[in-house]
Design an enzyme around this catalytic site. Structure first.
Site, mmCIF file in Angstrom:
data_model
loop_
_atom_site.group_PDB
_atom_site.id
_atom_site.type_symbol
_atom_site.label_atom_id
_atom_site.label_comp_id
_atom_site.label_asym_id
_atom_site.label_seq_id
_atom_site.Cartn_x
_atom_site.Cartn_y
_atom_site.Cartn_z
ATOM 1 N N PRO A 162 0.784 -1.242 0.000
ATOM 2 C CA PRO A 162 0.000 0.000 0.000
ATOM 3 C C PRO A 162 0.813 1.287 0.000
ATOM 4 O O PRO A 162 0.767 2.082 0.955
ATOM 5 C CB PRO A 162 -0.832 -0.142 1.280
ATOM 6 C CG PRO A 162 0.051 -0.922 2.203
ATOM 7 C CD PRO A 162 0.782 -1.905 1.317
ATOM 8 N N CYS A 163 1.519 1.535 -1.089
ATOM 9 C CA CYS A 163 2.290 2.774 -1.182
ATOM 10 C C CYS A 163 1.370 3.996 -1.260
ATOM 11 O O CYS A 163 1.825 5.126 -1.059
ATOM 12 C CB CYS A 163 3.252 2.728 -2.362
ATOM 13 S SG CYS A 163 2.487 2.466 -3.962
ATOM 14 N N HIS A 164 0.081 3.774 -1.536
ATOM 15 C CA HIS A 164 -0.868 4.895 -1.555
ATOM 16 C C HIS A 164 -1.064 5.491 -0.161
ATOM 17 O O HIS A 164 -1.591 6.605 -0.033
ATOM 18 C CB HIS A 164 -2.218 4.441 -2.121
ATOM 19 C CG HIS A 164 -2.831 3.289 -1.395
ATOM 20 N ND1 HIS A 164 -2.550 1.977 -1.711
ATOM 21 C CD2 HIS A 164 -3.707 3.242 -0.348
ATOM 22 C CE1 HIS A 164 -3.237 1.177 -0.908
ATOM 23 N NE2 HIS A 164 -3.940 1.921 -0.069
#
Length: 282
Positions: free
Chosen positions: A246-248
């Protein structure tokens, strides 16, 4: 995941983008609905079906004030608290069922000529995806607004691999994450090409619970390398597996969401949607 929710995403994204650009003058429901060419009644219902909250409530989750409050409350203790979150509902932690295995040098030697990679395209709540797998796990997943370009990007990582356009069980299992039905999930295996530092950063991202946000400096702190914010940013930008890693959930320390490899509007949509899942309206 309902088919209608999937087909509505392009309109949802257009609406989110319009609201964000014009938020200072607080556009009316009728105005936003007209922008996406549906009635106000249908838009309100469509948005609520997709997000679980009203457009007005959703906008609150996209504000800098909201992001700052999350950073202030969570940044220092986030990774300690993550392990105590528990396993119920949508708060279940990624790292409990996603396992990263780094590729050996031999596996990606000479452009991956020893690899056979299956790939397919699938719909998600946030647009079309390309998902690719080796015999050991998912090696790539990205949003695919253009299928040809998406496949070319995959080939760029492993130019000499053998490719087959086929759906396999490894891919299907990984895509269950979009249904939010944890009972269907077996452990998701990721088989990734990356440096030791990149793999360490990606593993750290898996510990960020859904609905939480952290800064680049916060990630550097978590890996006990306070001076590595820029290197952390590069590793995050090189993340080969959208959404699952989850780089978001990484934003600027100012509360601004910042850039995203697959578009800033999509990043805002994912952040807002995740917050809404933890705070649904009745």
């Amino acid at each position: 995941m309902e088919a209608q929710n999937i087909t509505d995403y392009s309109r949802i994204a257009e609406a989110i983008d319009y609201i964000r650009v014009n938020f200072k003058r607080q556009p009316t429901l009728d105005e936003v609905a007209g922008k996406v060419n549906v009635s106000a009644f249908h838009f309100q219902r469509m948005f609520k079906d997709w997000a679980g909250v009203s457009p007005k409530k959703f906008l609150q989750y996209l504000s800098i004030e909201y992001a700052k409050s999350i950073l202030k409350d969570k940044q220092v203790t986030l990774f300690d608290a993550a392990f105590e979150t528990g396993l119920s509902g949508t708060s279940r932690l990624h790292d409990l069922f996603i396992n990263i295995e780094g590729m050996t040098p031999g596996e990606y030697k000479n452009g991956g000529e020893q690899l056979t990679i299956n790939y397919s395209f699938a719909e998600s709540l946030f647009g079309k995806l390309i998902v690719a797998s080796t015999a050991k796990g998912i090696c790539y997943m990205a949003f695919a607004d253009d299928e040809g370009m998406a496949f070319a990007d995959l080939q760029g990582l492993f130019p000499n691999a053998k490719y087959r356009q086929v759906v396999d069980m490894i891919q299907q299992n990984a895509l269950y994450i979009f249904t939010q039905d944890w009972s269907k999930l077996n452990q998701i295996r990721l088989h990734l090409k990356g440096t030791p530092f990149q793999l360490k950063v990606w593993e750290t991202l898996l510990k960020i619970p859904m609905g939480n946000l952290i800064s680049y400096a916060g990630v550097a702190y978590s890996i006990q390398n306070l001076g590595a914010s820029r290197a952390v940013g590069s590793a995050i930008g090189a993340n080969p597996v959208a959404f699952l890693i989850p780089c978001h959930r990484i934003i600027k320390s100012t509360g601004e969401f910042g850039q995203y490899h697959w578009g800033s509007t999509r990043k805002a949509a994912i952040i807002g949607w995740e917050a809404a899942q933890l705070n649904p309206e009745n």
